[in-house]
Structures are given as structure tokens and as C-alpha cells.
Design a protein around this motif. Structure first.
Motif, short mmCIF file in Angstrom:
data_model
loop_
_atom_site.label_atom_id
_atom_site.label_comp_id
_atom_site.label_asym_id
_atom_site.label_seq_id
_atom_site.Cartn_x
_atom_site.Cartn_y
_atom_site.Cartn_z
N VAL A 1 2.52 11.67 10.07
CA VAL A 1 1.40 11.12 9.03
C VAL A 1 1.84 9.55 9.13
O VAL A 1 0.55 9.07 8.98
N GLY A 2 2.58 9.20 9.02
CA GLY A 2 2.92 7.56 8.82
C GLY A 2 2.17 6.96 9.94
O GLY A 2 1.69 5.95 9.81
N SER A 3 2.44 7.44 11.35
CA SER A 3 1.59 6.88 12.29
C SER A 3 0.24 6.91 12.27
O SER A 3 -0.48 5.83 12.60
N THR A 4 -0.05 7.87 11.91
CA THR A 4 -1.75 8.25 11.82
C THR A 4 -2.22 7.24 10.76
O THR A 4 -3.49 6.86 10.99
N THR B 1 9.72 22.63 3.97
CA THR B 1 8.41 22.93 4.93
C THR B 1 8.26 22.05 6.09
O THR B 1 7.25 22.42 6.41
N GLY B 2 8.98 21.10 6.32
CA GLY B 2 8.96 20.35 7.56
C GLY B 2 8.33 18.78 7.23
O GLY B 2 7.74 18.20 7.99
N LYS B 3 8.20 18.45 5.96
CA LYS B 3 7.72 17.08 5.42
C LYS B 3 8.60 16.26 6.40
O LYS B 3 7.81 15.24 7.08
N SER B 4 9.83 16.08 6.48
CA SER B 4 10.74 15.19 7.00
C SER B 4 10.12 14.92 8.46
O SER B 4 9.94 13.80 9.23
N TYR B 5 10.18 16.22 9.30
CA TYR B 5 9.85 16.11 10.57
C TYR B 5 8.22 15.69 10.76
O TYR B 5 8.27 15.01 11.89
N THR C 1 -2.53 10.69 -1.31
CA THR C 1 -1.71 11.80 -1.02
C THR C 1 -1.92 12.76 -0.10
O THR C 1 -3.11 13.39 -0.23
N THR C 2 -1.14 13.05 0.85
CA THR C 2 -1.35 13.88 1.98
C THR C 2 -0.43 15.25 1.73
O THR C 2 0.65 14.88 1.18
N TYR C 3 -0.99 16.37 1.47
CA TYR C 3 -0.06 17.32 1.43
C TYR C 3 0.37 18.10 2.88
O TYR C 3 -0.32 18.23 3.92
N ILE C 4 1.48 18.77 2.69
CA ILE C 4 2.04 19.40 4.18
C ILE C 4 1.14 20.34 4.61
O ILE C 4 0.86 20.54 5.81
N LYS D 1 0.90 -1.25 -0.16
CA LYS D 1 0.02 0.24 -0.06
C LYS D 1 0.92 1.27 -0.04
O LYS D 1 1.79 1.48 0.84
N VAL D 2 0.83 2.11 -1.02
CA VAL D 2 1.82 3.10 -1.42
C VAL D 2 0.94 4.53 -1.18
O VAL D 2 0.06 4.85 -1.75
N HIS D 3 1.29 5.16 -0.30
CA HIS D 3 0.86 6.64 0.04
C HIS D 3 1.97 7.57 -0.44
O HIS D 3 3.04 7.44 -0.20
N ALA D 4 1.65 8.90 -0.43
CA ALA D 4 2.54 9.98 -0.72
C ALA D 4 2.36 11.25 0.41
O ALA D 4 1.10 11.33 0.87
N PHE D 5 3.29 11.74 0.56
CA PHE D 5 3.21 12.98 1.47
C PHE D 5 4.08 13.97 0.52
O PHE D 5 5.42 14.07 0.34
#
Length: 157
Positions: free
Chosen positions: A39-42, A30-34, A129-132, A20-24
Motif C-alpha cells: 500500500v505504501g509503495s503504491t 487481517t494482514g495489515k502489516s503484511y 484512508t485505505t481499508y484492508i 502527507k498522512v495516510h491511514a490503513f
């Protein structure tokens, strides 16, 4: 002991097509890695792909790859982040199987970038896809951009 046997059977039956592939997605700095861990846990995902690395969400450790940020040139940084080299692709695919990864979050600066990473790694289609901007306030994004600009810091989840 029984759990260990189940994990080993799962690895034998592993099929990357079931991943299952999701995108961020968010602009650089902008803080994606942070926010990726949150997001992954949610979403209850197993791993993150960020800047050339495969990172376990549950164990908070690098499973495979190496940081594209350490490349010698800007071009090589981009190539590493996109997983353009065959050996890089094979290493990640092997680690997905060995670690029985069932769901993943691909980070990128654009929809096109996460799609290119997905394609280069031979992964199934992105299911959402989730956006910052969906998970960070404007002030959080502004602070992340300021920190990146002034301190040059990059966070690995």
C-alpha cells in the motif's frame, strides 16, 4: 555530493505540518502489516507507523520506536501502539525530521485508532484512508486470521 547537500537542506527546512498522512485500517490479524509495504509503495509514501514503530518503506528498516508487541501487559501494548508517552512521541517526531519523511501511512484497527495515533504524534490531518478489504481478498484475510490464530504470527513490514 549535490544530492547529499539537497537532503541536508531539506532536513533544515523540514516542517511536520507539510507531512502527507495516510491511514490503513483493518481488524487485528487481517494482514495489515503484511500489506502495508504494498500500500505504501503504491501510494509512493516514505514510511509506515505500525505498532509503535516508524518504518522506512524504501529501506525496509525500523527508523525509530519499539514494537508494542513486546510490552509486558496488554494495557502497555495499547499505550505503546497509540504513542501515549511523551518520550515516544518526541522520538518519532525527531526521526521524521532526521529522515526527511514527507509522507506516511498510519496502520490501525479502526478509524478512531489511526486518528488517535495521528493526534498523539501531532501530525497533520489524514488525507485518505485505505481499508484492508480494498487491497486483500476475503480468502487472503481469512488466511491471515487463521495464521494469527493458529501460529500467533505477526508480520512487521
Amino acid at each position: 555530493m549535490l544530492e547529499k547537500v539537497k537532503q541536508e537542506i531539506g532536513k533544515i527546512r523540514y516542517n511536520i505540518e507539510n507531512l502527507k498522512v495516510h491511514a490503513f485500517v483493518g481488524s487485528s490479524g487481517t494482514g495489515k502489516s503484511y500489506k502495508a509495504q504494498q500500500v505504501g509503495s503504491t501510494l509512493k509514501l516514505d514510511a509506515i507507523i505500525d505498532d509503535g514503530l516508524l518504518i522506512s518503506i524504501n529501506e525496509s528498516r525500523i527508523l525509530a520506536g519499539y514494537s508494542a508487541k513486546k510490552a509486558n501487559t496488554k494495557i502497555q501494548t495499547i499505550r505503546d501502539a497509540l504513542f501515549e508517552r511523551k518520550e515516544q512521541q518526541e522520538t518519532i517526531r525527531k526521526a521524521l525530521k532526521e529522515n526527511n519523511i514527507r509522507s506516511i501511512l498510519i496502520l490501525g484497527t479502526s478509524d478512531a485508532m489511526v486518528e488517535k495515533i495521528r493526534e498523539n504524534l501531532g501530525l497533520p490531518k489524514i488525507i485518505d484512508t485505505t481499508y484492508i478489504e480494498d487491497v486483500s481478498t476475503k480468502s487472503e484475510i481469512d488466511l491471515a486470521l487463521k495464521t494469527r490464530k493458529e501460529e500467533g504470527k505477526h508480520v512487521i513490514p
